[in-house]
Design a protein around this motif. Sequence first.
Motif, mmCIF file in Angstrom:
data_model
loop_
_atom_site.group_PDB
_atom_site.id
_atom_site.type_symbol
_atom_site.label_atom_id
_atom_site.label_comp_id
_atom_site.label_asym_id
_atom_site.label_seq_id
_atom_site.Cartn_x
_atom_site.Cartn_y
_atom_site.Cartn_z
ATOM 1 N N LEU A 64 0.861 -1.179 0.000
ATOM 2 C CA LEU A 64 0.000 0.000 0.000
ATOM 3 C C LEU A 64 0.900 1.232 0.000
ATOM 4 C CD1 LEU A 64 -3.022 0.785 0.123
ATOM 5 C CD2 LEU A 64 -2.731 1.080 2.582
ATOM 6 N N ARG A 65 0.843 2.016 -1.082
ATOM 7 C CA ARG A 65 1.703 3.192 -1.224
ATOM 8 C C ARG A 65 0.994 4.418 -0.641
ATOM 9 N NH1 ARG A 65 6.077 1.582 -3.459
ATOM 10 N NH2 ARG A 65 6.101 -0.148 -4.949
ATOM 11 N N ILE A 66 1.679 5.089 0.303
ATOM 12 C CA ILE A 66 1.080 6.176 1.076
ATOM 13 C C ILE A 66 1.920 7.430 0.911
ATOM 14 C CG2 ILE A 66 0.379 6.915 3.385
ATOM 15 C CD1 ILE A 66 0.385 3.860 4.101
ATOM 16 N N GLU A 67 1.303 8.537 0.521
ATOM 17 C CA GLU A 67 1.999 9.816 0.403
ATOM 18 C C GLU A 67 1.830 10.585 1.714
ATOM 19 O OE1 GLU A 67 1.160 12.051 -3.068
ATOM 20 O OE2 GLU A 67 1.218 10.319 -4.415
ATOM 21 N N MET A 68 2.945 10.852 2.397
ATOM 22 C CA MET A 68 2.893 11.430 3.734
ATOM 23 C C MET A 68 2.463 12.897 3.726
ATOM 24 S SD MET A 68 3.876 8.958 5.735
ATOM 25 C CE MET A 68 4.551 9.675 7.225
ATOM 26 N N ASP A 69 2.812 13.641 2.677
ATOM 27 C CA ASP A 69 2.553 15.082 2.666
ATOM 28 C C ASP A 69 1.293 15.451 1.893
ATOM 29 O OD1 ASP A 69 4.882 15.803 4.154
ATOM 30 O OD2 ASP A 69 6.073 15.362 2.367
ATOM 31 N N VAL A 125 -5.644 9.262 -1.605
ATOM 32 C CA VAL A 125 -6.016 7.903 -1.225
ATOM 33 C C VAL A 125 -4.840 6.968 -1.504
ATOM 34 C CG1 VAL A 125 -7.640 6.022 -1.632
ATOM 35 C CG2 VAL A 125 -8.426 8.392 -1.731
ATOM 36 N N PRO A 126 -4.453 6.104 -0.558
ATOM 37 C CA PRO A 126 -3.348 5.163 -0.796
ATOM 38 C C PRO A 126 -3.667 4.223 -1.965
ATOM 39 C CG PRO A 126 -3.888 5.273 1.540
ATOM 40 C CD PRO A 126 -4.979 6.001 0.823
ATOM 41 N N ILE A 127 -2.612 3.768 -2.656
ATOM 42 C CA ILE A 127 -2.767 2.890 -3.805
ATOM 43 C C ILE A 127 -2.328 1.474 -3.417
ATOM 44 C CG2 ILE A 127 -2.107 2.452 -6.198
ATOM 45 C CD1 ILE A 127 -3.823 4.932 -5.806
ATOM 46 N N LEU A 128 -3.197 0.498 -3.675
ATOM 47 C CA LEU A 128 -2.923 -0.906 -3.358
ATOM 48 C C LEU A 128 -2.293 -1.575 -4.579
ATOM 49 C CD1 LEU A 128 -3.267 -3.190 -1.249
ATOM 50 C CD2 LEU A 128 -5.502 -3.664 -2.296
ATOM 51 N N GLU A 129 -1.167 -2.281 -4.359
ATOM 52 C CA GLU A 129 -0.466 -2.969 -5.429
ATOM 53 C C GLU A 129 -0.316 -4.448 -5.091
ATOM 54 O OE1 GLU A 129 3.220 -1.081 -6.252
ATOM 55 O OE2 GLU A 129 2.331 0.834 -6.824
#
Length: 365
Positions: free
Chosen positions: A257-262, A266-270
Amino acid sequence: MRHTSHLEAQAMPISRIVDSWGGGTWAIRQRLQTPPLSVHQSLQKAVDAAVAEVANAGGGEVVICDQQGQVRDRRVVYPSWPAHSMPLQHFPGPVATAGNLTYPDGKSARSSSGRNWKHVAEVVGLIGVVIGIVFTVLAYVRPPEPPAESGKLDLVASSTIISYYPTNGKLPSLGNPPPDFSGGSFNYHCDRWQEWFRESSIAPIGGSSMELEVTASSTSPISIVRLTTDVLAKKPTGGSARIRCGYGGAGFDPHTLRIEMDRSSVPILERGGPNGGIIGPLPPSSFRVDESAAETLTLDFEGEEGYLYECSIRVEYSENGENKVAEFGTSEDPILLLPKEASLSGLTEYDWSVSDNQWIVAPVR
């Protein structure tokens, strides 16, 4: 997942929409309102619950949609309120008149019919009692359904992270040594230091620095439907010392799950493994773990280079037909992350020498 349009909702008297929600769960929605009224793990349970809700609300229609949002079935539901009937009134007639068949004792055929109906009512009542007894016996004989169990969610440091950032980029004092890892593998001893890292405010370096371990119970799958990260503080890194506790390569990552901190995106599931690829944003995508199974979801944090993040993580999931929440990290005890390190130029990695009881420059492997 397609939602019924406003015009369609006006044209059809829809009271409930049973909609495939992803991850094998079914959501009951009221017209176009969200969030769902309830979530069920099977289509039949979701339909039964929706029919009961509509019946109690005075009747209407239940529409069943598949995962693509297409209408697959409709159920007309009648109200479950008891019908009110007027009491029957009795108008006595003459005992023996023309048109009434009489018996020697003077009673009419109407009285005889009443006696027959009375016998029928007694028989029907007796049958009802017998059926009630049978169902009561079956309730005791039939084994009860097992009680619903709860699964487990744990947030742990990723096994692929081998470098850590000590507070202010300075090595801990000799009076605060890491735990002894002699007798174990020298190539990777980060797992033995995790509690010490946390107590010493030492942060993992790298994007995929955390893993969400999901263990489902034997009674229900677990579906992760939302994960949010709250940044509590953001500080520039300093110092030149880093701690290394692992050497060598790693295998394929599990689902990520890719999460952008700033950003509040919505996080992207891979998908993990050698055939990885993008599944989609979470939500509406979800991460499902089946009954009695255990899987790991890697959390890959993307942040500004050279900054230490203090954060908390909130996980929303469904289990046993209920919506639940798990929270990790607080303002007093935050999760520490250093998603992206600057150039290693000018930095030195150290490891602990058990024999010399001191920090040494980490060997190159």
